[in-house]
Design a protein around this motif. Structure first.
Motif, mmCIF file in Angstrom:
data_model
loop_
_atom_site.group_PDB
_atom_site.id
_atom_site.type_symbol
_atom_site.label_atom_id
_atom_site.label_comp_id
_atom_site.label_asym_id
_atom_site.label_seq_id
_atom_site.Cartn_x
_atom_site.Cartn_y
_atom_site.Cartn_z
ATOM 1 N N UNK A 158 0.851 -1.183 0.000
ATOM 2 C CA UNK A 158 0.000 0.000 0.000
ATOM 3 C C UNK A 158 0.890 1.237 0.000
ATOM 4 N N UNK A 159 0.550 2.209 -0.796
ATOM 5 C CA UNK A 159 1.313 3.451 -0.853
ATOM 6 C C UNK A 159 0.642 4.502 0.021
ATOM 7 N N UNK A 160 1.394 4.941 1.021
ATOM 8 C CA UNK A 160 0.944 6.080 1.823
ATOM 9 C C UNK A 160 1.892 7.233 1.514
ATOM 10 N N UNK A 161 1.390 8.187 0.724
ATOM 11 C CA UNK A 161 2.269 9.245 0.243
ATOM 12 C C UNK A 161 3.339 8.641 -0.636
ATOM 13 N N UNK A 162 4.615 8.848 -0.262
ATOM 14 C CA UNK A 162 5.727 8.264 -1.031
ATOM 15 C C UNK A 162 6.294 7.022 -0.339
ATOM 16 N N UNK A 163 5.604 6.541 0.735
ATOM 17 C CA UNK A 163 6.073 5.360 1.477
ATOM 18 C C UNK A 163 5.305 4.128 0.992
ATOM 19 N N UNK A 164 6.070 3.107 0.504
ATOM 20 C CA UNK A 164 5.462 1.848 0.076
ATOM 21 C C UNK A 164 5.383 0.912 1.283
ATOM 22 N N UNK A 165 4.170 0.691 1.779
ATOM 23 C CA UNK A 165 3.968 -0.091 2.994
ATOM 24 C C UNK A 165 3.778 -1.556 2.623
ATOM 25 N N UNK A 166 4.750 -2.403 3.093
ATOM 26 C CA UNK A 166 4.652 -3.850 2.843
ATOM 27 C C UNK A 166 4.805 -4.668 4.128
ATOM 28 N N UNK A 167 5.327 -4.022 5.198
ATOM 29 C CA UNK A 167 5.529 -4.726 6.464
ATOM 30 C C UNK A 167 5.400 -3.717 7.592
ATOM 31 N N UNK A 168 5.656 -4.192 8.831
ATOM 32 C CA UNK A 168 5.476 -3.320 9.984
ATOM 33 C C UNK A 168 6.473 -2.161 9.987
ATOM 34 N N UNK A 169 7.685 -2.429 9.504
ATOM 35 C CA UNK A 169 8.693 -1.362 9.491
ATOM 36 C C UNK A 169 8.280 -0.215 8.571
ATOM 37 N N UNK A 170 7.869 -0.591 7.345
ATOM 38 C CA UNK A 170 7.428 0.461 6.420
ATOM 39 C C UNK A 170 6.135 1.107 6.916
ATOM 40 N N UNK A 171 5.310 0.347 7.664
ATOM 41 C CA UNK A 171 4.091 0.919 8.228
ATOM 42 C C UNK A 171 4.439 1.987 9.258
ATOM 43 N N UNK A 172 5.510 1.724 10.056
ATOM 44 C CA UNK A 172 5.946 2.743 11.008
ATOM 45 C C UNK A 172 6.471 3.977 10.276
ATOM 46 N N UNK A 173 7.075 3.761 9.107
ATOM 47 C CA UNK A 173 7.505 4.894 8.293
ATOM 48 C C UNK A 173 6.313 5.724 7.842
ATOM 49 N N UNK A 174 5.208 5.049 7.484
ATOM 50 C CA UNK A 174 3.996 5.772 7.123
ATOM 51 C C UNK A 174 3.464 6.556 8.316
ATOM 52 N N UNK A 175 3.567 5.961 9.523
ATOM 53 C CA UNK A 175 3.129 6.679 10.717
ATOM 54 C C UNK A 175 3.972 7.910 10.973
ATOM 55 N N UNK A 176 5.310 7.778 10.737
ATOM 56 C CA UNK A 176 6.183 8.943 10.921
ATOM 57 C C UNK A 176 5.826 10.053 9.939
ATOM 58 N N UNK A 177 5.535 9.658 8.692
ATOM 59 C CA UNK A 177 5.116 10.662 7.702
ATOM 60 C C UNK A 177 3.806 11.322 8.120
ATOM 61 N N UNK A 178 2.896 10.513 8.675
ATOM 62 C CA UNK A 178 1.621 11.072 9.148
ATOM 63 C C UNK A 178 1.852 12.069 10.278
ATOM 64 N N UNK A 179 2.782 11.758 11.173
ATOM 65 C CA UNK A 179 3.084 12.676 12.275
ATOM 66 C C UNK A 179 3.663 13.985 11.747
ATOM 67 N N UNK A 180 4.516 13.869 10.717
ATOM 68 C CA UNK A 180 5.087 15.083 10.122
ATOM 69 C C UNK A 180 3.991 15.943 9.486
ATOM 70 N N UNK A 181 3.055 15.285 8.789
ATOM 71 C CA UNK A 181 1.947 16.032 8.193
ATOM 72 C C UNK A 181 1.085 16.676 9.266
#
Length: 422
Positions: A158-181
């Motif tokens: 799943x693509x959240x912004x420019x983060x390709x979410x495929x596992x928990x690590x990339x999901x945490x990256x999506x959360x970090x991007x969400x926090x920045x937004x």
């Protein structure tokens, strides 16, 4: 410090973020689709003008566009304090579709409205949607980081912004991007203001038009000063050649009467009768002069009754309709009265009409007067014409004059003066 800085303090206030996001979402998903609809209708209607059908549909479509633009102006003022002036020219109120279509297409504000529709469905859509994205899109990122990525991973990630979410690590990256937004959400009200400032840059008059308006106002003010000076000279001349001369002659006659009272009473009586008639003539001249300066009925009962009295003195049948809930300032009433007087005089002298209609009403901050006659038409606002003088008189008050007078008639003259009623 500008208004935005004072209002938002660089970070914004939490209580203003949610209204800005909701309002932006409403604009993007509910209001902006109407811009697309009216742009398509306007383009189709304009394309149908060569075959005649567009002459009927275009006024209706452009009226809808104006209503939509006025709604956006109101929302800009109420939601963000952005004031967008509307500078539409007055339109003829006759039933002639060609006159209304030509009047609308000849108005620069109409073309600004159409350009705004095109911008509104592109850049306008983005700037309206951004406040909602800053507030609501981070919620999705947090949900992905909390575990929503698992059911989505079965579809190849799943693509959240420019983060390709495929596992928990990339999901945490999506959360970090969400926090920045989320840190940017205090600027949501500014983004909504930016949307309305973009709207103002398209809908509002250009600097060139404002400069031209200032030039016209400067000329009309100068014309008003020249007209006032000429009017004072006329009054002085009329007093000197009329009432003053009669009063001097009356004084001389009274001196002669004193000498003849004992010597020739009969001659004295004749001179006395002549002096009495001179006093009547002098009083009539003074009344006419005062009426020309400021009619008593205008001062006592307002412009509506003054125009009714003016119509009663016309040699043609005239129907006057007045719908005024109060009175305008005295200078405005005076300008409107003498402008109507000049228009009626022109109609009587040059139109060949056998009937005249006059309508006075106040709407949208304007005192609007229309004078219609069923004459031969052909009236123009040219140099040296009475209508050119009317235009200069109205220009002193930032008023406008519009004339619709096709060959064969009828002639419709519309006068508008900005004012408020007491």
């Amino acid at each position: 410090m500008n208004t935005d800085t004072k209002r938002y303090g660089g970070r914004g206030r939490a209580r203003e973020v949610l209204p800005a996001a909701v309002r932006g979402l409403v604009l993007a998903l509910v209001v902006l689709p109407f811009s697309t609809l009216f742009l398509v209708l306007a383009l189709v209607s304009l394309g149908l003008i060569p075959i005649g059908l567009g002459l009927v549909t275009t006024p209706w479509v452009l009226t809808g566009v104006r209503t939509l633009a006025d709604t956006r102006r109101r929302l800009a003022d109420e939601w963000c304090g952005v004031r967008i002036p509307a500078v539409y020219r007055p339109l003829p109120e006759s039933g002639n579709p060609w006159a209304r279509t030509a009047g609308m297409l000849g108005d620069p504000q109409t073309w600004r409205d159409l350009r705004w529709l095109a911008v509104d469905i592109t850049a306008g859509f983005v700037t309206a949607l951004l406040p909602a994205v800053l507030l609501f899109y981070p919620l999705e990122g947090f949900a992905v980081a909390a575990g929503l990525w698992r059911p989505l991973s079965s579809y190849g990630g799943y693509w959240y912004g420019f983060v390709h979410v495929t596992d928990q690590t990339s999901a945490l990256g999506a959360g970090a991007l969400a926090a920045a937004l989320l840190l940017l959400t205090p600027y949501a009200p500014r983004l909504l203001t930016a949307h309305f400032r973009l709207t103002a840059s398209i809908l509002g008059p250009s600097q060139g038009e404002l400069a031209e308006r200032v030039r016209v106002l400067t000329e009309t003010r100068r014309d008003a000063v020249d007209t006032s000076a000429a009017e004072l000279r006329r009054i002085e001349r009329d007093l000197h050649d009329g009432a003053q001369a009669r009063l001097v002659a009356m004084g001389m006659d009274l001196g002669t009467i004193e000498m003849l009272l004992d010597k020739d009473p009969e001659k004295a009586r004749q001179l006395l009768a002549r002096t009495r008639q001179s006093s009547v003539d002098a009083l009539a001249e003074l009344r006419d002069l005062v009426r020309g300066i400021h009619p008593p009925v205008l001062a006592e009962r307002g412009v509506g009754d003054a125009v009714r009295a003016l119509a009663l003195r016309l040699p043609l049948p005239a129907e006057v309709n007045v719908d005024l809930a109060g009175r305008a300032d005295a200078p405005v009433e005076s300008a409107a009265y003498f402008a109507v007087s000049e228009v009626l005089t022109n109609a009587v002298k040059h139109s060949g009409a056998d009937r005249i209609w006059v309508d006075l009403h106040h709407a949208e901050g304007m005192l609007r007067v229309t004078v219609t006659d069923n004459g031969k038409g052909g009236a123009t606002v040219g140099a040296g014409s009475g209508l050119a003088g009317v235009e200069r008189r109205l220009g002193t008050f930032d008023g406008v004059l519009a004339v619709s007078s096709p060959a064969g008639g009828p002639t419709l003259v519309t006068l508008e003066i900005p004012c408020v009623l007491s």
